[in-house]
Every structure is written in structure tokens, then in C-alpha cells.
Scaffold this active site. Sequence first.
Site, PDB file in Angstrom:
ATOM      1  N   GLU A  35       0.710  -1.323   0.020  1.00  0.00           N
ATOM      2  CA  GLU A  35       0.072   0.174  -0.088  1.00  0.00           C
ATOM      3  C   GLU A  35       0.810   1.322  -0.026  1.00  0.00           C
ATOM      4  O   GLU A  35       0.670   2.138   0.824  1.00  0.00           O
ATOM      5  CB  GLU A  35      -1.159  -0.067   1.329  1.00  0.00           C
ATOM      6  CG  GLU A  35      -1.889  -1.226   1.039  1.00  0.00           C
ATOM      7  CD  GLU A  35      -2.945  -1.207   1.854  1.00  0.00           C
ATOM      8  OE1 GLU A  35      -3.379  -0.423   2.839  1.00  0.00           O
ATOM      9  OE2 GLU A  35      -3.850  -2.114   2.002  1.00  0.00           O
ATOM     10  N   GLU A  48      -5.265  -8.594  -0.629  1.00  0.00           N
ATOM     11  CA  GLU A  48      -5.907  -8.520   0.782  1.00  0.00           C
ATOM     12  C   GLU A  48      -7.359  -8.153   0.372  1.00  0.00           C
ATOM     13  O   GLU A  48      -7.513  -7.323  -0.538  1.00  0.00           O
ATOM     14  CB  GLU A  48      -5.312  -7.120   1.321  1.00  0.00           C
ATOM     15  CG  GLU A  48      -4.020  -7.473   2.028  1.00  0.00           C
ATOM     16  CD  GLU A  48      -3.510  -6.160   3.059  1.00  0.00           C
ATOM     17  OE1 GLU A  48      -4.391  -5.502   3.320  1.00  0.00           O
ATOM     18  OE2 GLU A  48      -2.425  -6.307   3.452  1.00  0.00           O
TER      19      GLU A  48
END
Lengths: 501, 501, 501, 501
Positions: A161, A278
Site C-alpha cells: 500500500e 488483501e
Amino acid sequence: MDKIKVPAEPDGKRFQDHWRTCVGTGRLGLALQKEYLDHLSVIQREIGFKYIRGHGLFHDDIGIYREDRVDGRSRPFYNFMYIDRIFDSFLERGIRPFVELGFMPSKLSTGENKVFYWEGNTTPPTDYDKWANLIKAVILHFIDRYGLDEVLKWPFEVWNEPNLPGFWQNADMGEYCKLYEVTARAVKEVNPDLKVGGPAICGGADHWIVEFLSFCHDQKVPLDFVTRHAYTSKQPEVTPHFYYQELYENTYMLEEFKSVREIIDRSPMGKLPFHITEYNTSWHPLNPVHDTVLNAAYLCRILSEGGDYVDSFSYWTFSDVFEECDVPRSQFHGGFGLIALNGIPKPTFHVFKFFKKAEGDILFRDERTLVTRKKDGAIAVLAWNEVMDKGDDFQRELALEIPVEYATVFMKRSTISEQYGNPWRSWIQMGRPRFSSKQAVETLKQVARPLVTTGRLESENGYIRLITTLTKNEVSLFEFSQIHDESHTYIGLDDSKITSY
Amino acid sequence: MDKIKVPAEPDGKRFQDHWRTCVGTGRLGLALQKEYLDHLSVIQREIGFKYIRGHGLFHDDIGIYREDRVDGRSRPFYNFMYIDRIFDSFLERGIRPFVELGFMPSKLSTGENKVFYWEGNTTPPTDYDKWANLIKAVILHFIDRYGLDEVLKWPFEVWNEPNLPGFWQNADMGEYCKLYEVTARAVKEVNPDLKVGGPAICGGADHWIVEFLSFCHDQKVPLDFVTRHAYTSKQPEVTPHFYYQELYENTYMLEEFKSVREIIDRSPMGKLPFHITEYNTSWHPLNPVHDTVLNAAYLCRILSEGGDYVDSFSYWTFSDVFEECDVPRSQFHGGFGLIALNGIPKPTFHVFKFFKKAEGDILFRDERTLVTRKKDGAIAVLAWNEVMDKGDDFQRELALEIPVEYATVFMKRSTISEQYGNPWRSWIQMGRPRFSSKQAVETLKQVARPLVTTGRLESENGYIRLITTLTKNEVSLFEFSQIHDESHTYIGLDDSKITSY
Amino acid sequence: MDKIKVPAEPDGKRFQDHWRTCVGTGRLGLALQKEYLDHLSVIQREIGFKYIRGHGLFHDDIGIYREDRVDGRSRPFYNFMYIDRIFDSFLERGIRPFVELGFMPSKLSTGENKVFYWEGNTTPPTDYDKWANLIKAVILHFIDRYGLDEVLKWPFEVWNEPNLPGFWQNADMGEYCKLYEVTARAVKEVNPDLKVGGPAICGGADHWIVEFLSFCHDQKVPLDFVTRHAYTSKQPEVTPHFYYQELYENTYMLEEFKSVREIIDRSPMGKLPFHITEYNTSWHPLNPVHDTVLNAAYLCRILSEGGDYVDSFSYWTFSDVFEECDVPRSQFHGGFGLIALNGIPKPTFHVFKFFKKAEGDILFRDERTLVTRKKDGAIAVLAWNEVMDKGDDFQRELALEIPVEYATVFMKRSTISEQYGNPWRSWIQMGRPRFSSKQAVETLKQVARPLVTTGRLESENGYIRLITTLTKNEVSLFEFSQIHDESHTYIGLDDSKITSY
Amino acid sequence: MDKIKVPAEPDGKRFQDHWRTCVGTGRLGLALQKEYLDHLSVIQREIGFKYIRGHGLFHDDIGIYREDRVDGRSRPFYNFMYIDRIFDSFLERGIRPFVELGFMPSKLSTGENKVFYWEGNTTPPTDYDKWANLIKAVILHFIDRYGLDEVLKWPFEVWNEPNLPGFWQNADMGEYCKLYEVTARAVKEVNPDLKVGGPAICGGADHWIVEFLSFCHDQKVPLDFVTRHAYTSKQPEVTPHFYYQELYENTYMLEEFKSVREIIDRSPMGKLPFHITEYNTSWHPLNPVHDTVLNAAYLCRILSEGGDYVDSFSYWTFSDVFEECDVPRSQFHGGFGLIALNGIPKPTFHVFKFFKKAEGDILFRDERTLVTRKKDGAIAVLAWNEVMDKGDDFQRELALEIPVEYATVFMKRSTISEQYGNPWRSWIQMGRPRFSSKQAVETLKQVARPLVTTGRLESENGYIRLITTLTKNEVSLFEFSQIHDESHTYIGLDDSKITSY
């Protein structure tokens, strides 16, 4: 009443088990713990994921990167003691690492930008050569220990991220591209057949993907697969203990899968594999929704259809052994895990088991139903009644006509609902005890099981008819199999001769 | 509607756990088997009997008694290889032998009178001196291996059901008294503190007890305890596969316990300990009643009250690993076991678990209810609805007022009934498959579990009120414990902020 | 002094692991026992055979064949309860059945010709149709339970040693050919791809093979492989406890392998696979030679060379859990087993482990030495000093030059000899206690381990030199591997700074 | 030549097992790890300590002490999630906590004085009331979870080595006395029967003990036992990898035990129990001496005699799972553990096992020998040849006359020496590989076993004679037991009829 007449022949689409390709984990350092490994053993025995992905490979607790003073100069020291133990534990349990390369070892870090209770350092390296050397040393060690054939099966994903400033200083895309390039080239230098990918962004920033793909294409930077995350929760309301968030519809996530799939396909890099590394409802580990039956029912459609768009999607995470927001403070606390502390399975765990049982050719699928058939003719109906509204009156009436090739059918129904397979509810009744006594654990394990009932049906004109009701948020798996009745081989059989029968 | 107001104080009688003192087993030679030991491990972990009793100590398969030709003469050889392994296995699992001394080794036997598929020889010895030597050699070996302190805890019972000609040639009482005397004196010769008893008769022949006690008294033969069996089944109807029998009321057995207790107390030997070394509904291992929920419900009253009369009563038997009528021919076949083949618990198994959980001071007891309280104030209500009539309409309505010292109560209900915890029923639905596939075993284990549900009650004026219904043959255990509610420690707790709740 | 200069390149022959293809077992009924399965688990973990073969599939204790009276007529009943449990246990431990079809169920037998303490019936069937039906029923059940793909991997061998009257009434060859034909055709009727063979004779009767092959050829009877046994013991001297026999040289057995191989190759049936379905030194289970180190050293040459002639040779047997001559009467008693009772490995067990470690390309082989190289360059030297003469002075001096591609070599030596890895010797010192105490078992397990020592060598001109001595009956495995010395990475390393060093 | 004639009767002194009362551990947080618990399971099965003591109960990684902002104010939150798991793990393995109350939770700390890689905070609390509340909350929780009876058996020790500035800011004795007083009073407030003690100082500062005892006496501060540490290493020479230190003689430690015992006895507090809560040769976890055989031989005298002076002495530590100097960097690295990483026992581990086997009445004891007798007449001789000089020529010749009451004796000798039971040596030969391959672990486990040999002796005039040699640093345990020879029961036994024998 949902009336469904299931076709006798599949439409050609196989049910994809991409939902079972990968699963998420708390930071890798936790994999040294016994409770973590006990949970992983259960997960692998009951569901059997192929890969596991988590943060913290280079975090100081695993201790891979150190520096020594030798002759007045600093020299890197690579310590593989713990990572060997961790990856050994994974492979012994039949699961491979989906390797996330991050975060930054303190000794290589350029600042104090940190994330989580456990303080993962999320700054660029002091020296990209040292970083590249670290990458190469680590992968060479993996090959030395596990063999090249094995390591060629491990995807290497660069960072996590980077589009969020907590996870990558200033969310600096240019700096990420640099990190990616250095890392990818280091990986390929070890062996050009190794697989490397990124950019592992969270949702809401898909321009990163567009630009990242262009960058790789233009700079001829190796890229074997694309990764992204997906959550469906809205803005949070935070209390000291919990993080409450409303959810979007589950189609929101499927739309994301699809749209990013299209972005990739249209890009100059072409049809690269696409992994959701995810996903979950909420992205916060203190959100009680994760402990609920709604969470389980909500995910069904995603498990049912997600594999049509992406090569894998990795549930975040398999266990509540997790420390991103400090040591957990109570038996249930809104953690991501399929398994709660003390080994208690949550409703979502059972949904994964149900989907595993439902593997086969798709005979029918809609937004709340999946019907498949195995090679031996056994049929599975997975039906769910996800209800996002509050209140109790949301039963789903279901009438199914199911084609079978045999006369007499054994039916096994496995159910989770607000009433069954719901340890969170019993725990609330107990008064939410934070630290479970052994007696409480025993009770919670008992109520955590799905309700299993059985029956017997006769087919008529090649069909059996099932009329049933699903309560709010119920998920039921119906398994139908042929009965080879042997009752006639019991000579003189007559149950009515038994007292009471 | 059964309306029961439970008194706040016990009547002084403790609930006796004599039902848990001993359990029966198939012939000891089966204890070499892995499946047998797997079942025993479960039994001991979940229930925890103190003693185990079975036939066949001297049967040829264990091989204790052999004879060699040496210098043209026959000489006894005692082989303890297998019995050591067997008794080691018992003691490792926390259970001691209740030693039945019998049957007759072939080499010592005087005839072909045999019993069971496995052909236990039930004739007197060729030479009572050799028999006495065998008894002494065996017990001395036990003391050598396990220590005197341990062996002093093992009761030695002489033979099994000598009042039946199958079990003892001609059911000859005089010959039995001789066998008993020789054996008892041999035991005491090894050590006078060892415990020996008999006559291990089956029901319907209590004059044997009267005469046996007189015999021991008159002849000054050592006798430390009296044993007898008890079954409640009427005449059988035999088919090649099954043995069907109607049952008497369960009070029939309690009356037997009581009347024999009185016979002993009135005898010249005085108040000797009295052990029921076998009991069950039917005495036949192919009687399907053993697999039913009726069997479980029926036994509840006996477990509840039997200990008032006898020092132990030993359920015959813990497992369907059993061969008296040949190798079992199907998954369920009417065997005595608490656990069926492939490790599937039967309803009666759960009743034993329930009674273990119900240990404490008796607050209330009637013919279908037992209420006890533990030292920590936890209360157990065990209620059953045994119905010997055929048909479905036999619900039991129950209204209980239960005294508690705390305001908020957690209730856990564990239920077996025709619907739940009844693998026999699912197996019938499957078409009675004889040899279970792994998939069938998995399903049967799942449906063999009791239904466990939980709830929360508030007390009023020191009482909680429970109004409930028991279906036919249901047995439910209600466990009530105090709630220490910690909900207030979760700052900002509000479940209504969770989607769907 | 044996001086050996090992060539740097293999001669093209790979070391065959046919010694590891199959292993023998006591009668299949014993496979229900826990101790049996514990031993098998060890064997499979440490050695890993592919198949297991034993007698007694149709013996009454497993209970497959029964007959019921129905409507006044006798009807076969096939009971698969125990054989399922047994074959499940095998497959769970990674070993497949090499199925011996025999002996005769009582209900099908035509007489009282019996073999062994456990009384295997060795007469022809009353009705060959019933026999054929039994064969078909059993194999169909196996396919139903384990799948066709699996069962196609199981060889089916017809009967055992029909050339001996104990094993086949009158050793009647014509009757055996009939049995074989009926059986083989029944097997092929189930599925033509199933493999069937015979005649499973013992040594000394190879005319049976000649005639059997002609019979199959002439009558067009299916035959997929040929089987025979091989033992090297001479006439016995029998005491009540033991069976003493002198041994032939081990080349005796290799000659047998070779000559029968040639008989087959020259036969009209052509180059059929040839399996030695039993071999050992002595064929008697009370011959103490099996417990000795001589047994281990003696077999080395056979393990080393046997695979050149036969497709498998199956050591008879893996464990002393065995009852052909009654229940074993003492801890050591001359049983066949690689593992003695109470889980104590014998010297021969370790020889099997050594040969497994020695797998690789053959660099050198003679009658007392085997040198192999693995793909990674690691070299194994297996050397033995089998001495059949009595007395102690039979050391073997050995000087080896071994080609290695690396400078520094780690050597690991594992040794069994009269002194090390010889629990039988310690047990004799203990006074031959028949029934081992737990303390004795602990000691025997400790002394049963090979002596393991390590060292470090430097190569010179591409060779390392090893000069060593083997004591009488010693077997030593030397494993050489490259050292990647990391000592230089320990900065400031200096052992002399440690007290005492 | 040491000539020893062992007296036939004990001198009245029993051999004290105080060496087995307690063992040290790395910080408690490590007890969450699987490898840690695997080692502890081995330790408890093989040695069986009664207590375990380690640092870090209040360290942030276990997370007991947290603070929340509630309504704008900070409020303590006690999190028992991990400590419950840890203490459960201890108790399940049969070992109780010897509870060290320390170090300081960050939230309560007054500074940055820290110790170890894992940064234990060693400053006084911000608020002694909060500290006292923490102590009380923790102990109340222990009582709630484990019961008062259990917790009354746990000693509570206040802090660790406060006489060193690293462990207690400024090594401020006055501040420590304050901490002690507050803590001790808090403990007693929970329950006056709980046991509390200190001052847990290291050696070289025994005036602390004098003053601490006076302080407790004068201020009437509760004190139930006195604690101190003991190491025998001199000044270190430090390299980046290792900490080299010469050792004092082992009598140095015994003198310390004795002199502090006298200090206590002479103090106004009187004959309080005295616990050595840490001891070893070196106090540094990177000192290779811990891996050596010298370490084992050196400690023998201390184990033999230490219990005469102190109520317990606790080896620091049971396992190399330890992080005070960072994550261990190699298989062997000089860690304190009885067990090295990957489960490899070190020589000192075996010395502990030997002493356990040697428990009994002392017949003879000198500085290198201990002879004991058990109730059943079995005799153990533990002999060691500790040599602190460098070089190889330091054999110890030993001639023993040992009184036995039986004619024939079985001798079992277990030996560790530079050659046997010395995995460190083989690892050096391997080139000191840092991260062991599975193959290396297998080899190291094999060479880590003591050499076990057996023999048979005849007694003469009530004595057996043993003449033997101990190599440098060897420790040998000789166990003598009576032989009940059963050879005569094997009819026709004649080993000479076996080929080769």
C-alpha cells in the site's frame, strides 16, 4: 419465494477456486508463536490455502538485516535464523509464502515514518544498493535452503500500500517506482524466472496502477503480475475500543475486481495475472463486523464470483493472532481472523469450508445461490441470505428443483446463522469476558460448530425438490449424494420391534 | 406440565458417582487393538471411569497359560507378554483393571463347554492346584510389575455368571463354590490385603447369592465384596441379524439393586460392598436398542439413583469393539458400546458426559429430573423424557424455579434427542451402509454431537424461571453459572453500529 | 588390507532400490493391533517401503467370509469391517498391499489341513465358484472403497508356498494350477488391467516354476508376474524354545535370484516381472540369528546386489509382532522382525536405513563395499565385515581413495557392530528378561542406536583417503559431504580463549 | 588413580534435589513461541524442574499494562491475554512460575534506562500507587484464574539485580528498598500467605543483602525468602561475536552459597529460605563456554554440593531461545541454554539428566564423585573429570569398590565427553554453519546423545570392583542394578549354535 430450476448440464464455466489460492496473515514475526501455528494447522487441514502473505519480512523482530562494526566500518549481517523457522513452518503445513518484500529494517531506514503498534518502518532505504543486496541475499538464501524449483513458485511482491503515507513515506509514487525497479531488477538478477510484481495499493487509487504499468512498460522494468487490495467499508466511527464502519454492497468489490482487471488488460503491459493480495469487509482489526455471521453471508457472493475476474484474492487474515493495534484485549475484538483467539472458528471460517465442499462444475449461480456437481454426480447447493438491514424479519424462502441421476438421495445440510455456528453471540451472552476461562473456551468451541442435519429424498422424473427457509444471514450448504440402500441385506430387519420405535 | 420449585438447600444427600466407578469391555485380548485403545482414550478423557472389567484374562489369545514338554513331562509356562501390554495401556489411560479371573485356558480345561464366537472355555480346571498356581503366578507378576500399592487397589472377581450353563459347565453351584474357594485362598496367599469377591451371577438367580454367602461364612472363605449383573430386557425375538427384546421399566433394575443389597445386608457376612459388574438394557450385543436415544433416556434414572444402593455399577460396555457374536457386520449393529465403530459416540455416551457435568450436591431429584449445585454455586439441571411407547407425541413440558445467588445467569443447554446427537438415525437415512466410507464417518461424527445452545437469564427474588419442552426421549443438561458482565469495560460499545445489527 | 581406489565416474549402473519395494508382515489380522501399527509407522518414516505382504487375508479372524442360513439355505456374507480398517491403516502410512489371496475360510474349506499357531486352513475350496465369487467380491469392494486407479497398483498373488504340504494340502501342483486359474480369471473378470501372479513357492522346488509357466502359457491363463521365496538356512536343530540353523553363504541366495530369473526368461511366457515375496536368513521365527549383528552384515551383499536380478525382494518381516509360533515368549526370541517387541530396532533395521541413505549412482561395488554418489556430489560408502566363523579376530582393514570435487569434506560415520547398535547383547547381559520393564525398554532403545561419529577431511589431488577398521560383523556407513566453512564470518573467533580449550 | 571404597551405609545425608527446584528462562514473552515450548516440553519430560523464572513479566511485549484515554483522563488497562497463555503453557507442562516482578511498563516508567536488545525498562515507576495497583491486579487475576491454592505455591521476587545500574537506574539501593516495600505490602494485601522476597542481586555486592535484611527487619517489611545470583566468570574479552571469559574454580560458587547463607542466618531476619535465582559459569549469552563439555563437567560439583547450602539454585537458562543480545546468529553461539536451537541438547543438559538418575541416599561423595543408593538397592556412581587446563592429557583413573547386596550386577554407563554427546564439536567440523539445514540438525541430534554401554559384573564378598578411565571433561553415570537372570528358563539355550557366535 426464490424458485430455481437447476439445469441438468453445466454452462461450461467451472467454479474457480481462486478464493483458496492465498490467505493473509499478521506480521510474519508472529509465525514463531505456537498459537499462530496451531491455527494455521487447522486452517490448512480444513481449508487448504496454497499461499500465505503477510507484512514484516524485514521488520526488526525477525532480525534479517543487521550491521556490524568491523575494522571501524559498518558491514551488513544477514540473519536467517527466524525466517528459516517461519518458512519451514509454512511449508510443513503445505502452504507457500507469497512474499511481500518490506518493510524497511531500522538500520537501512531514512526516517521515523512507522506503521502499526509494532512500528513497521515505512521509509525508503538509506542506500538502494544495500537494499538490492539485501533482496538478493535473502532470495539466494531461500534458494539455497529450499531449492530453486520451490522458490520459483513463490511470487515476490514489492512493498504494501505505497499509496498511503502511513505505509510509504509521503505516499510518494516516484519513490515507489524507484523502489520497485531496484527490487525487481535485483530479483531477476538472482534468477530471471523468479516472479515479481506490485504495486500492492489499496482501493481508491487506481491511477497508481495505470501509471505504474506505464512506468514498467516504458522503463522495461520486469513485472510478472499486478496486485491490489479491496475492502468495502465506509468511513469509520472510532471509540477507544472499536472501529465501527458501514459497509457498501458486496457488488462494490466485484466491480473493483472487474474494473482493475480491465485497466490491466487495456494497458501496454497486456494481460498480466492480477492478484487481490488483501480483501475483507472492513480494513480495521478492531471492527466487530468480522466476528459476525453477516460477515460470512456477505462474503459468499464474492467467493462465488470473484474468481471470474482475478487470479487470486486473499482473505485478510486467517487468524486473530495479530498485533497491528496492540495485543488483543479480549476474546472477541473485531479481528480479521477466520479463527479467533483460543482456536475458536468464526462464521466466515465455515463459509470457506462450505465453498471448498462446493467445488465442481457450476450448474446454476445467482447472487445468493451456487449449485455445482462433482464428477461422481454429487451435488452441492450453497445458499445464503445476506441481509444488511437491521431487524429480524428477513427470511429467504427457497424452492429448488435439482436434477439428479439417481432415485434416492441423501441430504446433508450444514448451517451457520445468527443462532448456530455463532460463538460471538454466546460470548455476548456470557458478558463479553475478556480473557476466556478454559470452560468458556470449551463452550465457545461447541457453539462455533455449524448445525448439521440430514435427510433422505426421493427423486421424481429426474428431479428432487427442496423447499426450505434461510433465516437472516444464514448460509447453508446442502450436499446431495446417491443412496446405495443396503437395508434389504439385514435379514429380519424391523425397527418396530425396538421398544419406543 | 411438570412444575418444580427447587429447594435452595440440599437435602444432605450427595449425588453419588458410583455410575462412574467401573465400565465394561469386550474380551481383554481386544485391548491390543488400536481402535479399542482410541475409543478408550476418548472415554477416559471425556468421562473418566476408575476401573474397567472384561472377560478373557485367561483366554488363549492372550496366551498367559501354556505348557511345555520338558524331559518328557508337561510344565506350565506363564506368558505375560500381552497382558502386560494390555494393563500398561489401561494404566496409561488412567483406568485400573477390575480383574475377572476367568475363563479356563485350553490346557487346563476339562471339556469343550465354550461361550461366544471367540470360544471362551467354561469348564472347571483339570487340576485345582494348577489353577491356584496360575492365580498366584499372575498376581505375583502384577505386583512385580506394578507394585503392591497399585495391585491392592484392584478387585479380583472370580469367574462370570456361573449360574448359566454357557458360562460355567452345568451351572454347577457346588463346583463354583469350590472354584471360588480355591481362587480366593490363592489370592489371599499372595497377600491377605488383596480384595477378592464373587459370584458375578446374572439376574434371576439370587438364591445363588444367599447360598454363596452362607457358604463363605460357614467355610470361612475370604470374601471382600459381592457382585451381580443386571439387565432389563424380556424374552428375545431372534432374526439372523438382530436380537429384539422388549424392556421392563427402568425401576425394575433399581428394585434389583435394592433387593440384593438387602439380601447381603441380612446375610451372615454382613454389610459387604456390592458391585453390579455388568448392567445395560439388553444383554445381547446385536440388539439395536443400544444404538437408540431411548437407551440413553432410559438409563438416566438408573444413573441418577443407582448409586444409592450399590457401590458401583458398570455399564456393559464402553465400545462396540467387541466380538462375542462374531466380527461386527455393520457400522451400527446393536452393540453395547458407548462408542460405535469408527469412533462415533452414541446417545448413551453423552448421557454419561452429562452426568459427569452434573456432579454436586443434590437440590432436587425425581424420576425424570436431577438438580445439583457445585461449590462455586453453579447449578446443573438434568432432565429427561424417556418414553417407552411408540409414536411421536410425548413431549414433556417443564417449568422450573431454580434458586440462584446471583442476578444474571448464563445458561448452556446440551441436548440429545431423536433429532440431535443421534447418528443412528442419519445412518438409517443413508441406507444403513455396512462399512462406512470416510465421508460417512465424518458426517456421522458431526451429527453425533449434542445440540448446544446458550442463553442469558435474569433472576428474580433469588430465582430464575425456566419453562421448556423436551421432545420424546430427549435428555437435556442445563448448566447455569454466574455472569460477571464485563461489557461496561468496553468503552464506546454499541453493537447497533455494526451493519445488519 | 582392502585397498580400493574408487573411480571418479559411475559405470552406468544405478543402484536399484528393489530391496525397498516390499516388506513382509505377520498375518494381516495383527494389523489391527496398536503395537503393530506403531512399528509400521516407524518403519515407514525411517525406511519407507512401497508395499507390504502377509498371509491371512481370508483367515477367520478378519472375518471376510461368512455364511448365513436364509430360508433354510446357506448364503455367503462378505464382511469388510476389519480389512477396511487394515488397508486404511496401510495407506495412511504410505504403504500399499501386495495382496496374497489366501488361506481358506473355514466355511469354504474341505479339510483340517492347517498351518501355524493361528491355524490357517490350507485346503482347497469346497466349491471353486464360491471361491471365485469371494475373489471378485473382495476386489470389487477394494475398488469401491479405494478407487480403481489405486487398486490397479496392487499386485494379487495367488496363495503361499503351495509346494509345501503344510501350506497347501498334499502340495498338489495340479490342484494349485486349478486354484490359480480360477483365481486369475476371477481377478481379470473384475478388470483386465489388474495384475495377478504366482506361484509363491519356497526354494528348492523350481520345477514348479517351469511347469507353472508352461501351464499358464498352454492354458492361456493370465499371469503378470512370477513369485518365489528365498531363505539361506540349513537343517534345523530344534529345542523347545529355539530353532537353530546354520546358514549358507549369502551368495547362495543371489544365485537363486539369478537362476530363477533365467528360468523365467527362457520360458514361453517370456520376460515377466519376478518378485521375491519373502526372503531372510532363516525361515523360522524362533531362530536367534535374526536378532544378531551377523544377520545385518550378512544381508548387506544381498541388499547391494539383489536388485540386479529381481524386481523386488521382500524382507520377511518388518516386526516381531508375529504369532506363527504362538504369542512371543520373550523380549528377544529369534523373531523375523526389523523391530523387536516394545519398539526396539534390531541391527538389520539399521542396515536398511543405511542402504536408503546410500541411494545414488554406483561408483564402486564389491562383495563387502558399496560406494555411491548423489546428484549434489555427496558420497556414501557402505562397508561391511560379515564373518560367519566363530571367534573375535576378524577385523577388516580398509583403505579407500575417494574422488571428490571439493576441498574440505565432512564425514559422518554410522556404525552397528557387536558393540554398538546391538540391543540383543545388552539384553543377554541383563539376564534375558522375558517381559521387559519400562526401564529395560529405555536402556535397550538407547543401546539399539548406531554409534554416530563425525570428522573432517581435506582432499588431495581430488581424492580423500580413508583408512579404517571394521570389527567383526560391523556395518558402517560413511557419508561425505562438502563443507562450506563459515568460520571466517565469526569476527574475532578464537576457541583458545575458552577455559580448557 | 583414585581409589575409592564406598561405605555400605549412608552417612545420613540425603542427596538434595535443590538443583532441580527451579530453572531460568529467556524473557517471558518468548514463551509464546513454539520452539520455546517444544524445548520446555523436552526439559520437563527428561528432567522435570518445579519452577521457572525469567524477566519481562511487565515488559511491553506481553502487554499487561496499558493506559486508555477515557473522558480526557488516562486510565490503566490490564491485559492478561498473553500472560494467561504463557502461564497456562507452564502449568500444562508441570512447571510453576517463580514470579519475578519487573521490569517497568513504558507507561509507568520514569526514564529511558533500558537493558538488553529487547529494551527492558529499568526505571522506577512514575507513581508507586499505580505500581502497587498493578501488582495487586495481576495477582488477583492469577488467583481468579488458577485458584488461591495454586498461587500460594508461587514465590514472588521483586525485580532483578537492582545493584547494577543497567537493571535498576543508578543501582539506587534506597529506591530499591522503596520498590520492595511497596511491592511486598501490595502482595500481602492480596493475601498474607503469599510469599514475597528479594533482593535478587548479582554477586559481588553482598552488603546489599546485609542492608536489605536490616531494612526489612527495621521497617517490618514482609520478607519470606532471600534471593541472589551466582556466576564464576572473570573479566570478559569482547569480540563482535563473542564474549570470552576465564572461569574461577567451581568452589568459588559454593563458597558464595555458603557465605551468603551465613549472612542470612546471622541477620536479624533469621533463617529465611535462600534461593539462587540465577547461576551459571559465565553470565553472558554469547560465551561459547556454555556449549562445551567443560561447562557440564565444571557444574557437576556444584550440582552435587550446592543443595547443602541453598534452598534452590536455578540454572540460567533452559533454552537458547533467548534474545538478550539480539536474535541468535548461529546454531551455536554461546547461549545459556541446556538445549540449543533446533532442539539440540548440550552436554550440560545430560549432566542434569544424570543427576536426576542419581537421586538417592549418599553413600560417598568427593569433589569428583557422587555415589548414591535407591530404596530398591540400585546404585548410581556419577564421576566427572573436569579439567580447566588446556591440552589433552588429563585422564582420570578410577578404581571403585562398591557394596552391593546381590551377586550379579547389570551396569549401564552413560557418558558425555569431548568425543561423545558433544554436538558443538561436530558443528565446528561442519564449518560452523550458522543456519542449520535439516540434515545438519539430524546429525547434530544424533551426536548429541550420550554414549550408552552396558555390562555385567559379579560381586565378590559383597563388593563389585570397577576400574575405569575418564577422559578429559568426561562425565559418566554408572547405574548398577540387580540381575534376575532368567536364562535358565530358556530350555535348550545355546548361543554357540548360531552362525558366527
